[in-house]
Design a protein around this motif. Structure first.
Motif, mmCIF file in Angstrom:
data_model
loop_
_atom_site.group_PDB
_atom_site.id
_atom_site.type_symbol
_atom_site.label_atom_id
_atom_site.label_comp_id
_atom_site.label_asym_id
_atom_site.label_seq_id
_atom_site.Cartn_x
_atom_site.Cartn_y
_atom_site.Cartn_z
ATOM 1 N N MET A 72 -32.162 43.738 -0.511
ATOM 2 C CA MET A 72 -31.131 42.876 -1.220
ATOM 3 C C MET A 72 -31.435 41.405 -0.961
ATOM 4 S SD MET A 72 -27.296 44.342 -1.626
ATOM 5 C CE MET A 72 -27.272 45.097 -0.159
ATOM 6 N N SER A 76 -32.537 38.546 -3.575
ATOM 7 C CA SER A 76 -31.605 37.569 -4.074
ATOM 8 C C SER A 76 -32.220 36.233 -3.657
ATOM 9 C CB SER A 76 -30.140 37.571 -3.433
ATOM 10 O OG SER A 76 -30.299 37.921 -1.883
ATOM 11 N N VAL A 78 -35.068 35.439 -4.800
ATOM 12 C CA VAL A 78 -36.054 35.048 -6.178
ATOM 13 C C VAL A 78 -35.305 33.916 -6.764
ATOM 14 C CG1 VAL A 78 -36.991 35.613 -8.268
ATOM 15 C CG2 VAL A 78 -36.612 37.335 -6.209
ATOM 16 N N THR A 80 -33.886 32.362 -9.844
ATOM 17 C CA THR A 80 -33.616 33.064 -11.057
ATOM 18 C C THR A 80 -33.703 32.359 -12.392
ATOM 19 O OG1 THR A 80 -31.191 32.776 -10.474
ATOM 20 C CG2 THR A 80 -32.091 35.202 -10.274
ATOM 21 N N ASN A 91 -30.011 39.248 -11.386
ATOM 22 C CA ASN A 91 -28.437 38.980 -11.191
ATOM 23 C C ASN A 91 -27.543 40.375 -11.200
ATOM 24 O OD1 ASN A 91 -28.595 36.496 -10.151
ATOM 25 N ND2 ASN A 91 -28.192 35.448 -12.147
ATOM 26 N N VAL A 94 -28.816 42.983 -7.723
ATOM 27 C CA VAL A 94 -28.448 42.922 -6.717
ATOM 28 C C VAL A 94 -26.848 43.447 -6.483
ATOM 29 C CG1 VAL A 94 -27.844 41.472 -4.875
ATOM 30 C CG2 VAL A 94 -29.861 40.963 -6.309
ATOM 31 N N PRO A 95 -26.078 43.215 -7.512
ATOM 32 C CA PRO A 95 -24.784 43.792 -7.303
ATOM 33 C C PRO A 95 -24.771 45.170 -7.504
ATOM 34 C CG PRO A 95 -24.616 41.861 -8.854
ATOM 35 C CD PRO A 95 -26.119 42.123 -8.519
ATOM 36 N N PHE A 98 -25.745 46.867 -4.370
ATOM 37 C CA PHE A 98 -24.749 46.894 -3.255
ATOM 38 C C PHE A 98 -23.460 47.861 -3.670
ATOM 39 C CE2 PHE A 98 -20.544 45.009 -1.829
ATOM 40 C CZ PHE A 98 -20.814 44.929 -0.770
ATOM 41 N N THR B 123 -27.456 36.500 0.462
ATOM 42 C CA THR B 123 -27.340 37.793 -0.063
ATOM 43 C C THR B 123 -25.905 38.387 -0.394
ATOM 44 O OG1 THR B 123 -29.253 38.280 1.416
ATOM 45 C CG2 THR B 123 -28.031 40.317 0.390
ATOM 46 N N LYS B 126 -24.910 36.898 -3.599
ATOM 47 C CA LYS B 126 -25.479 37.673 -4.882
ATOM 48 C C LYS B 126 -24.725 38.947 -4.970
ATOM 49 C CE LYS B 126 -28.538 35.008 -6.933
ATOM 50 N NZ LYS B 126 -29.728 34.774 -7.728
ATOM 51 N N SER B 127 -24.424 39.752 -3.925
ATOM 52 C CA SER B 127 -24.171 41.069 -3.949
ATOM 53 C C SER B 127 -22.743 41.369 -4.085
ATOM 54 C CB SER B 127 -24.784 41.928 -3.056
ATOM 55 O OG SER B 127 -24.463 41.303 -1.485
ATOM 56 N N PRO B 130 -19.986 39.267 -7.511
ATOM 57 C CA PRO B 130 -19.763 40.135 -8.763
ATOM 58 C C PRO B 130 -18.586 40.954 -8.241
ATOM 59 C CG PRO B 130 -22.065 39.793 -8.629
ATOM 60 C CD PRO B 130 -21.395 39.523 -7.427
ATOM 61 N N TRP B 131 -18.609 41.724 -7.509
ATOM 62 C CA TRP B 131 -17.686 42.894 -7.130
ATOM 63 C C TRP B 131 -16.286 42.452 -6.651
ATOM 64 C CZ3 TRP B 131 -18.468 47.433 -8.581
ATOM 65 C CH2 TRP B 131 -19.966 48.218 -8.910
#
Lengths: 340, 293
Positions: A72, A76, A78, A80, A91, A94-95, A98, B123, B126-127, B130-131
Motif C-alpha cells: 500500500m 500511495s 504514485v 496520481t 485512489n 489502496v482503500p 486496506f 499510506t 490514502k488507505s 476513504p474508510w
C-alpha cells in the motif's frame, strides 16, 4: 502450499531488484504475489481443525501484514495527478486493499481462534447468510429504504428548503428562527421516534415522519447560511441589471447556496437511514431492517443480523456516493473541487 | 428605543417561542379531541367546547400533552424525588451524561490520533481516510444492539458499551475536522519552520497543533451533541434499566406520553448545556492563546 510461497518470491523481487517497485508492472506483480499468499493462508485456516493451528501460521500472517503495508505504501506514493484514469484507479485500489486487509484479519481471527459465531461470525458466513436470505433482505430494503427513508428524505429536505427560502425573505423570522434552528439541529431528535410511532401507526409513515423531523433542521440551517453566501458585489451587479428578487434568487443566490445545500443533503442521507432504523425499534410491521436486526438477535441468528447491517451500510454508502456525484455534476465550478 | 427592541434577536426569539407554544396548545386540543369526544359519547356525557379544552389539556395519557403538563411532570420528576431514586430524571440524566462523556473522551482521543496519523503517514491518508468517510454511511445505530449484545456476552456491561457507540459516532467529526486543522498552516509558515531546522515533532507541537484549535473546538461542539444521541440510542435496545433512552422506551411501552416528552426535554436541555460548555471552553482556550474575542 505452493501459493503460500509466492509472497516469498514477491519479497525476493523487492530485495534483489529494487527498481521493480518503481515500475507499474513490477508493482502489479508483487501485489498479486502477496495476495496469493493471503489466499493460501485463508485456505489453510479453513481446512484445519480448530485448535490445531500452529503458531507458525500467525507468524506468516504477521509477515504478510508487513508486506501488504509496504505494498500500500508504494501504491500511495504514485503521483496520481499525472494520469487521471490511473490516478482514479489507484485512489480506489489502496482503500480496497486496506478494506480487504481488514476483512482478511476478521476472517483469519474468527476462524483461526474459533470465536463463537454468536459473538462475531466470519465474513464468509455473513456472505452465505446474505445469499440465503436475499428475498427477506430485499423486502426489508423496500420497506425501510424505498418507503420510509426516501419519502422522509425528500419531504424533510424539500420542506426545509422551502421554509429556508421563505424565512430568508423575512428578517424578523431570520433572527427568531435561525438560533432555534441551530439549537434544534443539536438536539437528539431521534427521541421523537416513540411519539411518531404512537401518532402515525406502525407502518412506514411513522418512520418517514421521524426522518422528516431529523432532516428538516440541517437543511433549513444550511440553506439559510448558503443564501447568505453571495457577496455584496454580485448582488450589486444584479441590482444594476435591474434584476428582480426572483431573478436574483434563481440566477445568483441559489447557485451560490448549492455547496451548502449539498452538504446538508449528504449529512441528511445518513441521518435519514439512522432515523428510519431506530424508529423501527419502537414498533413495526414484521418487515424492515430495524425489525430484522432486533428479532434476529433475539433468535441468535447473528449472521442474518450482520447481513442486514451490510445491506444498510451498502445502501447508505451508495446513497451518499450518488449525492456526491450529483454534487460534482452541479457544483463542479466551485473552488473546493479545483485540483492542485 | 422601541424600534431597537423590536429588531433585537431576543424579541424575535421570544415571539417565535410564544407562537410555538400557542400552536402547541391548539394542537393538543385538536389531537386529543377525537379520543375525548369518543369517550364522551360512550359515557353519554354532556360536553361543550370549553370542557373539551379543559379535558384535552389535563388528560392522563394524552396523544399530545400540553406544555404545562410536561412542565409539572418535569418539576415532579426532577425535584420531587431523591436524586438516587429510580423515578428521578436527575438520576437517569446522570446515567446518560456519564456514558456521553466517556464516549466523547474515547472518540476524541481516537479522532485526534487518527488525524495525526493521516496527516503524517501518506499510506494512512490514502488507505484509511476513504474508510473513515464510508464508516459514517453505516448507520451505526443499527449496530448498537449488536455491540451491546456482543460486549454483554464477553462480560462488558453497563456504561462501556454505550460509551463505545458514542465514541464511534463522535470520532468522525473530530478526525475530519482535525485533518483539516492540522493541514491548515500555510505553506509559508511550514517553510519558515523548515528554515529553523525544526523536527517533525516540533512542527507539530509549535505550529500544527496550535493552528488546529479552532477546528478542534468546532468539531467538539458537533460531536458532543452526537455523542449524546449515541448514548441515548445505546440505552434503547438491550433492555437498559436506566438512562434517558430507557425512559423513552418504557414511556412508549406503557403509553406514558408525558414521560416521553419530559425525557425529551431533559435530553434537549443536556444537549444544549454540553454544547454551551464546549463554547465556554473554547473562549477560555482562545483567550489563553491570545485571540481577540
Amino acid at each position: 502450499m505452493l501459493f503460500a510461497l509466492l509472497p516469498l518470491l514477491g519479497s525476493a523481487i523487492v530485495l534483489f531488484r529494487k527498481g521493480a517497485t518503481e515500475q507499474m508492472l513490477g508493482k502489479i506483480v508483487i501485489t498479486i504475489l502477496i495476495l496469493c499468499g493471503s489466499m493460501a493462508s485463508l485456505n489453510s485456516v479453513h481446512s484445519a481443525e480448530s485448535g490445531t493451528l500452529s503458531w507458525g501460521i500467525w507468524l506468516y500472517v504477521l509477515t504478510l501484514t508487513g508486506l501488504l503495508w509496504a505494498v500500500m505504501g508504494f501504491w500511495s506514493k504514485v503521483d496520481t495527478r499525472l494520469n487521471i484514469k490511473i490516478g482514479i484507479a489507484i485512489n480506489l485500489l489502496v482503500p480496497f486493499l486496506f478494506g480487504g486487509m481488514l476483512l482478511y484479519f476478521w476472517e483469519m481471527i474468527t476462524v483461526g481462534f474459533g470465536v463463537p459465531q454468536v459473538l462475531l461470525p466470519p465474513p464468509s458466513m455473513i456472505g452465505v447468510a446474505f445469499g440465503n436470505s436475499l428475498e427477506t433482505l430485499w423486502a426489508d430494503f423496500q420497506q425501510t429504504f424505498m418507503k420510509a427513508v426516501l419519502a422522509g428524505f425528500f419531504m424533510g429536505c424539500g420542506s426545509g428548503f422551502v421554509v429556508a427560502v421563505l424565512v430568508d425573505k423575512v428578517p424578523f423570522l431570520q433572527r427568531g428562527l435561525l438560533p432555534l434552528g441551530n439549537l434544534a439541529s443539536a438536539l437528539p431528535i431521534v427521541g421523537v421516534a416513540p411519539i411518531m410511532v404512537m401518532w402515525f401507526g406502525f407502518d412506514w409513515q411513522s418512520k418517514a415522519a421521524v426522518v422528516i423531523m431529523m432532516t428538516f433542521f440541517p437543511m433549513l440551517v444550511n440553506t439559510l447560511t448558503g443564501l447568505k453566501a453571495t457577496e455584496r458585489m454580485e448582488l450589486d451587479l444584479m441590482h444594476s441589471y435591474a434584476a428582480n428578487y426572483w431573478q436574483m434568487l434563481f440566477k445568483v443566490r441559489l447557485p451560490n447556496a448549492l455547496p451548502f445545500i449539498f452538504n446538508a443533503l449528504k449529512i441528511n442521507s445518513t441521518l435519514a437511514l439512522i432515523g428510519a432504523i431506530v424508529a423501527e425499534f419502537f414498533g413495526t410491521p414484521i418487515v424492515g431492517m430495524g425489525f430484522r436486526i432486533s428479532t434476529e438477535i433475539g433468535r441468535m441468528n447473528v449472521d442474518v443480523v450482520w447481513a442486514s447491517i451490510a445491506v444498510a451500510a451498502l445502501s447508505g454508502s451508495l446513497f451518499y456516493a450518488l449525492l456526491a456525484l450529483l454534487e460534482r455534476q452541479f457544483t463542479g465550478w466551485h473552488p473546493s473541487f479545483r485540483v492542485g | 428605543m422601541l424600534n431597537q427592541f423590536l429588531k433585537s434577536s431576543f424579541f424575535s426569539i421570544t415571539t417565535v417561542l410564544a407562537f410555538t407554544a400557542l400552536i402547541w396548545y391548539a394542537a393538543a386540543v385538536y389531537l386529543n379531541s377525537a379520543v375525548l369526544i369518543d369517550k364522551y359519547e360512550r359515557h353519554k356525557v354532556e360536553w361543550d367546547f370549553s370542557k373539551l379544552v379543559d379535558d384535552a389539556w389535563s388528560m392522563d395519557r394524552p396523544i399530545m400533552p400540553a406544555p404545562h403538563q410536561i412542565f409539572f411532570d418535569l418539576k415532579k420528576s426532577i425535584f420531587g424525588y431523591k436524586i438516587n431514586s429510580k423515578r428521578s430524571l436527575v438520576y437517569h440524566g446522570w446515567v446518560t451524561i456519564s456514558s456521553t462523556m466517556v464516549g466523547f473522551a474515547m472518540g476524541g482521543v481516537l479522532g485526534i490520533l487518527l488525524a495525526v496519523g493521516i496527516v503524517h503517514v501518506p499510506t494512512l491518508n490514502k488507505s484509511v481516510l476513504p474508510w473513515i468517510i464510508a464508516s459514517q454511511t453505516i448507520p451505526i445505530l443499527a449496530i448498537a444492539p449488536m455491540i451491546i449484545v456482543v460486549l454483554g456476552a464477553i462480560g462488558v456491561t453497563g456504561l462501556l458499551p454505550k460509551a463505545i457507540i458514542s465514541a464511534y459516532l463522535c470520532f468522525f467529526p473530530i478526525a475530519i475536522g482535525m485533518v483539516k486543522g492540522l493541514r491548515s498552516p500555510e505553506p509559508m509558515h511550514l517553510d519558515l519552520m523548515k528554515t529553523y531546522n525544526a523536527t517533525k515533532s516540533q512542527v507539530f507541537r509549535k505550529l500544527r497543533w496550535p493552528a488546529s484549535t479552532p477546528f478542534l473546538f468546532a468539531s467538539f461542539k458537533v460531536s458532543i451533541a452526537i455523542s449524546l444521541v449515541g448514548a441515548i440510542v445505546g440505552e434503547l435496545p438491550a433492555g437498559a434499566r436506566a438512562g434517558l433512552g430507557a425512559r423513552l422506551l418504557t414511556g412508549s411501552y406503557y403509553g406514558q406520553t408525558v414521560q416521553i416528552w419530559s425525557a425529551l426535554f431533559v435530553a434537549s436541555f443536556v444537549a444544549g448545556s454540553l454544547v454551551l460548555l464546549m463554547t465556554v471552553l473554547e473562549r477560555k482556550v482562545q483567550k489563553r492563546m491570545g485571540v481577540q474575542a
